[in-house]
Motif scaffolding. Structure first.
Motif, PDB file in Angstrom:
ATOM      1  N   UNK A 215       0.859  -1.179   0.000  1.00  0.00           N
ATOM      2  CA  UNK A 215       0.000   0.000   0.000  1.00  0.00           C
ATOM      3  C   UNK A 215       0.903   1.238   0.000  1.00  0.00           C
ATOM      4  N   UNK A 216       0.714   2.096  -0.997  1.00  0.00           N
ATOM      5  CA  UNK A 216       1.492   3.325  -1.088  1.00  0.00           C
ATOM      6  C   UNK A 216       0.727   4.458  -0.426  1.00  0.00           C
ATOM      7  N   UNK A 217       1.409   5.155   0.482  1.00  0.00           N
ATOM      8  CA  UNK A 217       0.834   6.334   1.110  1.00  0.00           C
ATOM      9  C   UNK A 217       1.630   7.548   0.648  1.00  0.00           C
ATOM     10  N   UNK A 218       0.997   8.472  -0.038  1.00  0.00           N
ATOM     11  CA  UNK A 218       1.745   9.669  -0.464  1.00  0.00           C
ATOM     12  C   UNK A 218       2.207  10.477   0.737  1.00  0.00           C
ATOM     13  N   UNK A 238     -10.508   0.781  14.376  1.00  0.00           N
ATOM     14  CA  UNK A 238      -9.950   0.130  13.195  1.00  0.00           C
ATOM     15  C   UNK A 238     -11.018  -0.210  12.160  1.00  0.00           C
ATOM     16  N   UNK A 239     -12.193  -0.667  12.623  1.00  0.00           N
ATOM     17  CA  UNK A 239     -13.230  -1.079  11.672  1.00  0.00           C
ATOM     18  C   UNK A 239     -13.708   0.084  10.812  1.00  0.00           C
ATOM     19  N   UNK A 269      -2.781  -1.283   6.789  1.00  0.00           N
ATOM     20  CA  UNK A 269      -2.312  -1.295   8.183  1.00  0.00           C
ATOM     21  C   UNK A 269      -1.740  -2.646   8.613  1.00  0.00           C
ATOM     22  N   UNK A 270      -1.917  -3.706   7.815  1.00  0.00           N
ATOM     23  CA  UNK A 270      -1.441  -5.025   8.239  1.00  0.00           C
ATOM     24  C   UNK A 270       0.037  -5.245   7.930  1.00  0.00           C
ATOM     25  N   UNK A 420       4.314  -3.324  16.512  1.00  0.00           N
ATOM     26  CA  UNK A 420       3.342  -2.818  17.474  1.00  0.00           C
ATOM     27  C   UNK A 420       2.586  -1.638  16.866  1.00  0.00           C
ATOM     28  N   UNK A 421       1.371  -1.465  17.310  1.00  0.00           N
ATOM     29  CA  UNK A 421       0.609  -0.273  16.982  1.00  0.00           C
ATOM     30  C   UNK A 421       1.006   0.810  17.978  1.00  0.00           C
ATOM     31  N   UNK A 422       1.544   1.914  17.485  1.00  0.00           N
ATOM     32  CA  UNK A 422       2.117   2.934  18.360  1.00  0.00           C
ATOM     33  C   UNK A 422       1.080   3.508  19.327  1.00  0.00           C
TER      34      UNK A 422
END
Length: 471
Positions: A215-218, A238-239, A269-270, A420-422
């Motif tokens: 997944x590219x995030x600009x 998250x949902x 996010x995975x 980890x999720x920060x």
């Protein structure tokens, strides 16, 4: 200091040894100093800055390297990056910033520069004996390993023989190395994507080999740095966050398979996303082409798993680094190439052995380093003060198994085994601090150990000072 009963070892009493003076080590030093705890710090290079100093042997930094998190969200707590920095500072600006941080908090005096650590060992009393590169040995109550994870290049092996040049990206410095060559960059992490852009600009022909889709995030969304955009609104569950941001990215970048990129095999996010806008630009303009995973090498050619082949002069592997810690490897439990630490910092097997920076996360690093450093310092202070919270925390180190994923099911890979999720991480540590009765970490916590930096302190060439202790 007085000698121990062990001949040739200098007893440093209750002091902590910090190994490394990059961002993580400096964060640890500031936290210990703020808690009034004695420490000594060792750095093998001639100045502070860690991997951000391109002259530091083994540094992975290259000329075009920039931060992938934005200026205003990336600084140390209580010490923001200068406003004249761009949204995404260059490696030179980051090095200047890190060194000014060391000067602002008077951290240089406790650092012995040009002195590495050969090995550590635990003595019969449970203290730590450190053997330095000059052959001397010193004994400490605690060890903070802050030498980072990007020093041991992971160079893959390929079937076949290659008549061209094959090397790891740790040896790469400038796009000028690509001139007049056909170049294949292997790996599409953030560094691989950056280097591929250099190849697209400078090489005669450029290719990038990718095993899977990303997944590219600009770097900017609606004119804002992407991480600031994500932080500017409420923290969505998250949902809801996943479909909202997936739809937004689809609107901004479109279907990337039309550029030859594989479709991601995971949801947003995975896995760690790619923070890169330039690579898409170069793909759109035909300056670089996407190739699949390598099958084998054949003379001057690289053969790919789809059966295609390309003649290339240089194969540059941006394939990451092994998380080695050679001076302390035997004291860590390793799984999938990653040390197994409580909260990514506390050894479960050896008391007062800590690590800073041994984590993967979806946020900027320096404030997480500060959070880790504060927890370590608060724990050591509780030991010093014989506070009951130290014993309670000992039990947590042994038995606590928190879920720090934030509900995200990360892809099954060694990298994501310690991911980890920060937000979840910081929230959990905040609850632990309250439970232990430890002071809350805030922007103002470090004010009392900060001094106004002088013009000389902001210079990248700072003087070498002798080791001192803070008590």
């Amino acid at each position: 200091m007085t000698p121990t009963t062990e001949p040739g070892v200098v007893d440093c009493g209750e002091a902590t040894c910090i190994i490394g003076a990059g961002p993580g080590g400096l964060s640890a030093a500031r936290a210990l100093k703020a808690q009034g705890l004695p420490y000594e710090q060792f750095e093998r290079h001639h100045d502070v800055g860690g991997l951000w100093d391109m002259d530091n042997p083994g540094s992975p930094i290259y000329e075009s390297a920039h931060f992938i998190s934005s200026r205003d969200l990336s600084g140390f707590m209580g010490f923001p990056m200068p406003k004249h920095f761009p949204d995404y500072p260059s490696h030179r600006q980051i090095l200047s910033y890190v060194r000014s941080f060391a000067d602002a908090y008077c951290l240089r005096g406790a650092i012995r520069l040009g002195t590495g650590v050969n090995q550590i060992r635990k003595d019969a009393a449970g203290h730590w004996v450190v053997e330095l590169s000059d052959g001397s040995r010193r004994r400490y109550k605690a060890i903070v390993c802050a030498t980072g994870c990007n020093w041991d290049p992971n160079l893959p092996t390929f079937k076949g023989e290659f008549a061209g040049e094959l090397r790891h990206s740790v040896t790469y410095r400038s796009g000028d190395e690509f001139r007049g060559k056909r170049v294949l960059v292997v790996g599409a992490g953030n560094s691989g994507a950056d280097i591929a852009c250099d190849a697209a600009t400078h090489a005669d022909r450029a290719f990038i080999s990718v095993r899977r889709g990303y997944h590219f995030i600009p770097k900017h969304i609606f004119g804002m740095p992407a991480d600031e955009f994500g932080e500017s609104g409420p923290h969505l569950p998250l949902w809801l966050a996943r479909p909202v941001f997936t739809g937004l990215l689809r609107l901004i970048t479109g279907d990337l398979t039309r550029l030859g990129l594989p479709k991601p095999d995971h949801r947003l996010f995975e896995s760690h996303p790619l923070m890169n806008s330039q690579l898409l630009h170069h793909l759109q303009h035909g300056n670089i082409a996407v190739k699949p995973d390598i099958s084998h090498l054949d003379g001057r050619a690289v053969v790919f798993k789809d059966g295609s082949r390309e003649e290339v002069d240089l194969v540059l592997c941006a394939t990451g680094y092994r998380w080695s810690c050679r001076y302390a490897a035997e004291y860590f439990e390793w799984k999938g190439g990653r040390p197994q630490l409580y909260l990514s910092m506390f050894s479960r097997d050896h008391r007062n052995l800590f690590g800073i920076g041994y984590l993967e996360n979806n946020s900027s690093a320096y404030k997480l380093f500060d959070t880790q450093a504060f927890m370590i310092a608060a724990y050591l202070r509780a030991q010093r003060d014989r506070d009951a919270s130290a014993a309670r925390f000992d039990q947590l180190i042994q038995h606590d198994q928190p879920d720090l994923s934030g509900g995200i099911r990360f892809v099954d890979s060694p990298r994501h085994a310690v991911y980890i999720d920060a937000h979840s991480f910081k929230t959990y540590l905040r609850k632990l601090r309250a439970r232990m009765g430890w002071n809350e970490l805030s922007e103002s916590f470090y004010d009392r150990v900060k001094v106004a930096p002088s013009a000389a302190a902001l210079s990248p060439q700072a003087p070498v000072r002798e080791v001192v202790s803070h008590g």
